[in-house]
Write an enzyme that holds these catalytic residues in place. Sequence first.
Site, short mmCIF file in Angstrom:
data_model
loop_
_atom_site.label_atom_id
_atom_site.label_comp_id
_atom_site.label_asym_id
_atom_site.label_seq_id
_atom_site.Cartn_x
_atom_site.Cartn_y
_atom_site.Cartn_z
N GLU A 181 0.83 -1.20 0.00
CA GLU A 181 0.00 0.00 0.00
C GLU A 181 0.87 1.26 0.00
O GLU A 181 1.84 1.37 0.75
CB GLU A 181 -0.98 0.00 1.17
N CYS A 182 0.53 2.17 -0.88
CA CYS A 182 1.14 3.49 -1.00
C CYS A 182 2.67 3.37 -1.16
O CYS A 182 3.14 2.91 -2.19
CB CYS A 182 0.75 4.36 0.19
N GLY A 183 3.45 3.76 -0.15
CA GLY A 183 4.90 3.67 -0.28
C GLY A 183 5.38 2.27 -0.56
O GLY A 183 6.37 2.07 -1.28
#
Length: 429
Positions: free
Chosen positions: A318-320
């Site tokens: 998720e994300c990073g």
Amino acid sequence: MVNPVRVLLVAACASGQGKTTVTAALARRLTRSGQRVRVFKTGPDFLDPLTLARASGAAVDTLDLWMVGEDECRRRLAKAAEQAEVILIEAVMGLYDGAPSSADLARRFGLPVLAVLDARAMAQTAGAVALGLRDYGPVQLAGVLANRVGSASHAAMVAESLRDIPLLGHLPAQAASLPERHLGLVSPDELADFDARLDALADSLVLDDAALAALPLVQFAPPAPQPQPRWLAGCRVAVARDAAFAFIYPANLDCLRALGAEVLEFSPLANQPLPAQANALYLPGGYPELHAATLSQAQCWQASVRAAHAAGLPIWAECGGMMALADAIETADGQQWSMAGLLPGIARMQTRLAGLGSQAWGTLRGHTFHYSQLALAPQACAHTVALRSGQPGEAVYRVGSLQASYFHAYFPSCPRSAAALFCQEPPAC
């Protein structure tokens, strides 16, 4: 019912008023005095809780009527009341911002509110702001703490303007504040003098100790416990944990363990491979863009995650975490750094906010908050739904056993769906 406890919801009229600074200073001050303090953060956030945890010496959980749910919020508050003498809850944005808002949380659980007012450019008008914060909802306003006060006489003017609202304390303007960057406060581990800064804030805090001690106590009735099926029994989830992958709710790890999983932490920044016994991988968000050069040279870690993907291990990024699995990260200076290459695309940093807000992916709730865009990305297999608008939100990508998105999932919002992220055979409905 558990024992009553002293509680303050630390709120303000807007972001930037000093809620985190005041909450951290108050937590450090009370902790140093020998009181048992538990701190919570309202709304989705990863960075403020790191500061508040350092200030209080205990992990900081999230309270949010939508993402966490009323019953789980009540359970967490009741559990904290069993362990602490004082509970501090930092609000999010302005007191009435959002749906549900911090004011909604205060009214739902009968929480007294401490209003933080940035007084550096006002004096008697502070009274009008405080009255508005109290009466608009209304909420139970325990008092005001004036931040960035210039002098004792300035504090006195603020106190006189408040009419029947007590000034519980003030914090003088500080020469050194808690530093920030594009996603929020700088992590405590990045500053050698972080604890010294917290101690200085606590020392500078001027409090009406008698008024604080006289605040009404609050009781919480915990909901009946619900049995949790152990859908992840036998599952060993490798979780990236270091300065590049630090955006993770403590409740997510608690949820994995409650589902029966064993959590195995490792550090991609230290070029550590996935633990050999892992049979699933969780890459949370963080700041891979700040460590792109190091991650691009971490060949051992990159090879291990590619091997895990080739072997069909379930991967949730998720994300990073997703950015680190893309072909490359392009930093703000335009330089590209090669990443693990499991997800086609280049994560390009930008100066403007690219995503913000509460969202849901099916039965999983969470949020998004990022300053990059995934260029040249594959076609999405699904999209989240934005809470406020009901419109499609973040893309969810699937490449073999990898699922990835800018969406940060809050696992306890639906443990069954969280378990499905890490199972080759998801639990049956």
